[in-house]
Design a protein around this motif. Structure first.
Motif, short mmCIF file in Angstrom:
data_model
loop_
_atom_site.label_atom_id
_atom_site.label_comp_id
_atom_site.label_asym_id
_atom_site.label_seq_id
_atom_site.Cartn_x
_atom_site.Cartn_y
_atom_site.Cartn_z
N UNK A 130 43.92 33.41 50.49
CA UNK A 130 44.24 32.19 49.53
C UNK A 130 44.91 32.71 48.27
N UNK A 131 44.73 33.94 48.03
CA UNK A 131 44.98 34.28 46.54
C UNK A 131 44.25 33.78 45.39
N UNK A 132 42.99 33.63 45.79
CA UNK A 132 41.98 32.94 44.82
C UNK A 132 41.45 33.75 44.08
N UNK A 133 41.71 34.21 42.85
CA UNK A 133 41.01 35.33 42.19
C UNK A 133 39.92 34.74 41.45
N UNK A 134 39.81 33.36 41.20
CA UNK A 134 38.42 32.58 40.61
C UNK A 134 37.47 32.55 41.48
N UNK A 135 37.48 32.15 43.01
CA UNK A 135 36.52 32.16 43.96
C UNK A 135 36.22 33.67 44.07
N UNK A 136 37.02 34.44 44.22
CA UNK A 136 36.63 35.92 44.36
C UNK A 136 35.69 36.25 43.23
N UNK A 137 36.06 35.98 41.96
CA UNK A 137 35.25 36.20 41.14
C UNK A 137 33.80 35.47 40.88
N UNK A 138 33.65 34.99 41.68
CA UNK A 138 32.13 34.30 41.94
C UNK A 138 31.41 35.13 42.82
N UNK A 139 31.81 36.04 43.64
CA UNK A 139 31.03 37.10 44.21
C UNK A 139 31.26 38.53 43.62
N UNK A 140 32.35 38.89 43.08
CA UNK A 140 32.70 40.10 42.37
C UNK A 140 33.14 39.90 40.96
N UNK A 141 32.72 40.98 40.32
CA UNK A 141 33.19 41.20 38.90
C UNK A 141 34.43 42.06 39.22
N UNK A 142 35.53 41.28 39.14
CA UNK A 142 37.00 41.86 39.29
C UNK A 142 37.81 42.41 38.22
N UNK A 143 37.95 43.65 38.22
CA UNK A 143 38.74 44.34 37.32
C UNK A 143 40.18 44.95 37.66
N UNK A 144 41.34 44.60 37.15
CA UNK A 144 42.62 45.40 37.56
C UNK A 144 43.13 46.33 36.49
N UNK A 145 43.10 47.44 36.86
CA UNK A 145 43.75 48.53 35.94
C UNK A 145 45.21 48.88 36.38
N UNK A 146 46.11 48.43 35.59
CA UNK A 146 47.49 48.92 35.86
C UNK A 146 47.92 50.46 35.53
N UNK A 147 48.72 51.08 36.18
CA UNK A 147 49.08 52.30 35.96
C UNK A 147 50.72 52.64 35.87
N UNK A 148 51.28 53.67 35.89
CA UNK A 148 52.70 53.64 35.74
C UNK A 148 53.54 53.50 37.05
N UNK A 149 54.55 53.27 36.73
CA UNK A 149 55.46 52.94 38.20
C UNK A 149 54.95 51.95 39.15
N UNK A 150 54.39 50.97 38.69
CA UNK A 150 54.13 50.04 39.88
C UNK A 150 52.73 50.22 40.24
N UNK A 151 51.83 51.37 40.06
CA UNK A 151 50.72 51.51 40.47
C UNK A 151 49.48 50.67 39.93
N UNK A 152 48.33 50.51 40.71
CA UNK A 152 47.37 49.53 40.07
C UNK A 152 45.95 50.17 40.85
N UNK A 153 44.93 49.63 40.31
CA UNK A 153 43.49 50.05 40.84
C UNK A 153 42.72 48.61 40.56
N UNK A 154 42.25 48.05 41.72
CA UNK A 154 41.49 46.85 41.72
C UNK A 154 40.34 47.30 41.93
N UNK A 155 39.18 46.83 40.79
CA UNK A 155 37.76 47.12 41.25
C UNK A 155 37.02 46.18 41.49
N UNK A 156 36.06 45.90 42.43
CA UNK A 156 35.25 44.95 42.94
C UNK A 156 33.97 45.45 42.65
N UNK A 157 33.39 44.71 41.82
CA UNK A 157 31.48 45.07 41.58
C UNK A 157 30.96 44.03 42.08
N UNK A 158 30.20 44.05 43.06
CA UNK A 158 29.28 42.65 43.54
C UNK A 158 28.40 42.10 42.49
N UNK A 159 28.35 40.96 42.38
CA UNK A 159 27.33 40.45 41.40
C UNK A 159 26.42 39.32 41.93
#
Length: 219
Positions: A130-159
């Protein structure tokens, strides 16, 4: 025959396909998403998918990794199959209300309503769809780290429990709308690394393929 690591890796295999099965869309290089909301929005609307996966599970008690290969399949809105081809054939299937494990020893099906861990994994999958970052945030601490040339890292820590008792962190790495790999770190120190290739995000399934790849729950 007892398959090494099959029981202990079952739930992590499920999390792998649930959290990434709908998010491995290939696309041309793009700018890094600015927020987790932007990233998840790019994964909405997927109808069908097929991809190869290679998994390496490292256990503290073993000198070398447990390696498996196979394919994942997704059929909107809520059918997902993880088909292992090596080293031992097996299949994990989610149909929206239940989850099934099947190998040469037989088939085992559980109701999602009766298992809070499986239910949370499936809910997370639906929130990504659903693309629902808010709802996902109720289960995980969501962190996005942007990198060069369009790269990224999405970190999900259960809460929330019981996820916090099983998974320490899920790290997903990609570029643009393409997921390259996912690393699951368990609370006990074990790790599961999954890489994806040969991704087809325009996959359509015939009636025969639907029956064969996405079997409905049965006793």
């Amino acid at each position: 025959m007892k398959h090494p690591g099959s029981a202990s890796s079952g739930w992590l295999a499920v999390s792998s396909m649930l959290l990434c099965g709908t998010a491995v869309a290939e696309s041309p290089p793009a700018e890094s998403p600015a927020t987790a909301t932007d990233l998840l929005a790019a994964f909405k609307g997927l109808v069908g998918l097929e991809a190869r996966f290679h998994e390496e599970k490292r256990l503290a008690l073993l000198a070398g990794p447990l390696i498996s290969d196979g394919r994942i399949y997704f059929l909107a809105p809520d059918h997902l199959t993880r088909q292992v081809t090596s080293p031992f054939p097996g299949r994990t299937t989610v149909d929206g209300t239940s989850l099934s494990f099947e190998d040469d020893r037989g088939r085992h099906t559980i109701s999602l309503s009766e298992n809070p861990v499986a239910r949370l994994f499936v809910v997370s999958f639906e929130e990504i769809l659903a693309g629902d970052a808010t709802a996902l945030g109720r289960t995980y601490e969501v962190t996005l780290r942007a990198g060069p040339n369009g790269t990224w890292s999405l970190l999900l820590k259960p809460i929330v429990e019981p996820m916090t008792q099983l998974v320490a962190q899920i790290e997903v790495n990609g570029r643009g709308r393409t997921i390259d790999r996912m690393l699951i770190r368990e609370v006990g120190g074990d790790q599961t690394l999954t890489t994806f290739s040969s991704v087809n995000t325009a996959r359509r399934f015939s009636s025969e393929e639907r029956d064969r790849i996405f079997p409905t729950s049965r006793p």
